[in-house]
Scaffold this motif. Structure first.
Motif, PDB file in Angstrom:
ATOM      1  N   MET A   1     142.553 123.366  38.013  1.00  0.00           N
ATOM      2  CA  MET A   1     142.847 124.156  39.300  1.00  0.00           C
ATOM      3  C   MET A   1     143.595 123.319  40.172  1.00  0.00           C
ATOM      4  SD  MET A   1     140.860 126.709  41.682  1.00  0.00           S
ATOM      5  CE  MET A   1     140.538 125.282  42.874  1.00  0.00           C
ATOM      6  N   CYS A  48     151.205 121.848  35.160  1.00  0.00           N
ATOM      7  CA  CYS A  48     150.135 121.185  34.691  1.00  0.00           C
ATOM      8  C   CYS A  48     150.412 120.257  33.391  1.00  0.00           C
ATOM      9  CB  CYS A  48     148.934 122.145  34.478  1.00  0.00           C
ATOM     10  SG  CYS A  48     147.446 121.124  34.090  1.00  0.00           S
ATOM     11  N   SER A 100     146.792 127.831  38.840  1.00  0.00           N
ATOM     12  CA  SER A 100     146.606 127.242  37.564  1.00  0.00           C
ATOM     13  C   SER A 100     147.322 126.208  37.160  1.00  0.00           C
ATOM     14  CB  SER A 100     146.765 128.310  36.737  1.00  0.00           C
ATOM     15  OG  SER A 100     148.103 128.708  36.405  1.00  0.00           O
ATOM     16  N   HIS A 102     150.367 126.964  35.792  1.00  0.00           N
ATOM     17  CA  HIS A 102     151.012 127.676  34.810  1.00  0.00           C
ATOM     18  C   HIS A 102     152.333 128.307  35.392  1.00  0.00           C
ATOM     19  CE1 HIS A 102     146.947 127.830  32.406  1.00  0.00           C
ATOM     20  NE2 HIS A 102     147.532 126.598  32.241  1.00  0.00           N
ATOM     21  N   GLU A 182     154.918 130.223  40.365  1.00  0.00           N
ATOM     22  CA  GLU A 182     153.663 130.352  39.986  1.00  0.00           C
ATOM     23  C   GLU A 182     153.186 131.537  40.662  1.00  0.00           C
ATOM     24  OE1 GLU A 182     148.808 129.468  39.307  1.00  0.00           O
ATOM     25  OE2 GLU A 182     150.621 127.780  39.041  1.00  0.00           O
ATOM     26  N   PRO A 185     147.564 134.334  41.251  1.00  0.00           N
ATOM     27  CA  PRO A 185     146.789 134.972  40.004  1.00  0.00           C
ATOM     28  C   PRO A 185     145.969 136.255  40.731  1.00  0.00           C
ATOM     29  CG  PRO A 185     145.766 132.792  40.566  1.00  0.00           C
ATOM     30  CD  PRO A 185     147.157 133.072  41.245  1.00  0.00           C
TER      31      PRO A 185
END
Length: 205
Positions: A1, A48, A100, A102, A182, A185
């Motif tokens: 994270m 990441c 994340s 991602h 991103e 989330p």
């Protein structure tokens, strides 16, 4: 994270090209090196990546075809700078928001507006991501945790203070540049859940 609090801008000193594969060799800031080990996660422009080799302050990261396709790291050249952040640890302050690493898509810079001690940057999102972006919500832009200033259809803006401009590579962004996005989330989970529930009930979101 990750937290979206960029720890520095690292220079990509060399790129090793292979078929559908690439290795970035990055000179990390000294303060990011203590305790860095093989397998550690470091975000590059919010993506990441895993440490594969450490030679002093030169750190190697492998990028597979999918990473090169869906992020702006595929367009990086030797000499470019990337926003870097090491993975958060339990007990660290979360100054930004949970991320994340991602990347969900690439947004294009459409307008840069200068004002005294401030800068406003407008972006256009890929189709389908606009439903997750709300004024005053969080968003990750090249790994930077930022608050959305305003939303107009698929366009949104952020307001940047001098500290953000000094600590990250966003100061050099100009219209036409593509940046990694991103979505928050938690926002994504809420929107997707509401859509699924309404679809099950035969309603339209």
């Amino acid at each position: 994270m990750f937290t979206g609090i960029v720890q520095g801008v690292a220079e990509v000193v060399a790129i090793e090209e292979k078929q559908d594969f690439r290795t970035h060799i990055v000179r990390l800031p000294q303060e990011m090196l203590p305790g860095l080990q093989l397998g550690a996660s470091v975000a590059h422009n919010g993506c990441c990546l895993t440490v594969t080799r450490v030679d002093g302050d030169l750190v190697h990261f492998d990028l597979m075809q999918e990473t090169l396709r869906v992020t702006n790291l595929g367009g990086i050249q030797a000499g470019d700078g990337v926003n870097v952040e090491r993975a958060a640890r339990f007990g660290d302050d979360i100054g930004g928001h949970a991320m994340s690493g991602h990347v969900m898509g690439l947004a294009a810079v459409t307008e840069v507006i200068e004002s005294p001690n401030n800068r406003t940057v407008w972006f256009e999102l890929p189709a389908g991501l606009e439903k997750y972006v709300f004024a005053k919500g969080y968003i990750g832009i090249d790994g930077i945790s930022l608050t959305v200033g305003a939303v107009e259809g698929r366009r949104f803006c952020v307001h940047l203070i001098p500290e953000t401009l000094n600590r990250t590579n966003i100061a050099g962004r100009k219209p036409g540049d593509r940046i990694n996005i991103e979505i928050d989330p938690q926002t994504q989970a809420i929107v997707d859940t509401v859509e699924r529930v309404l679809a099950q009930r035969g309603q339209v979101a």
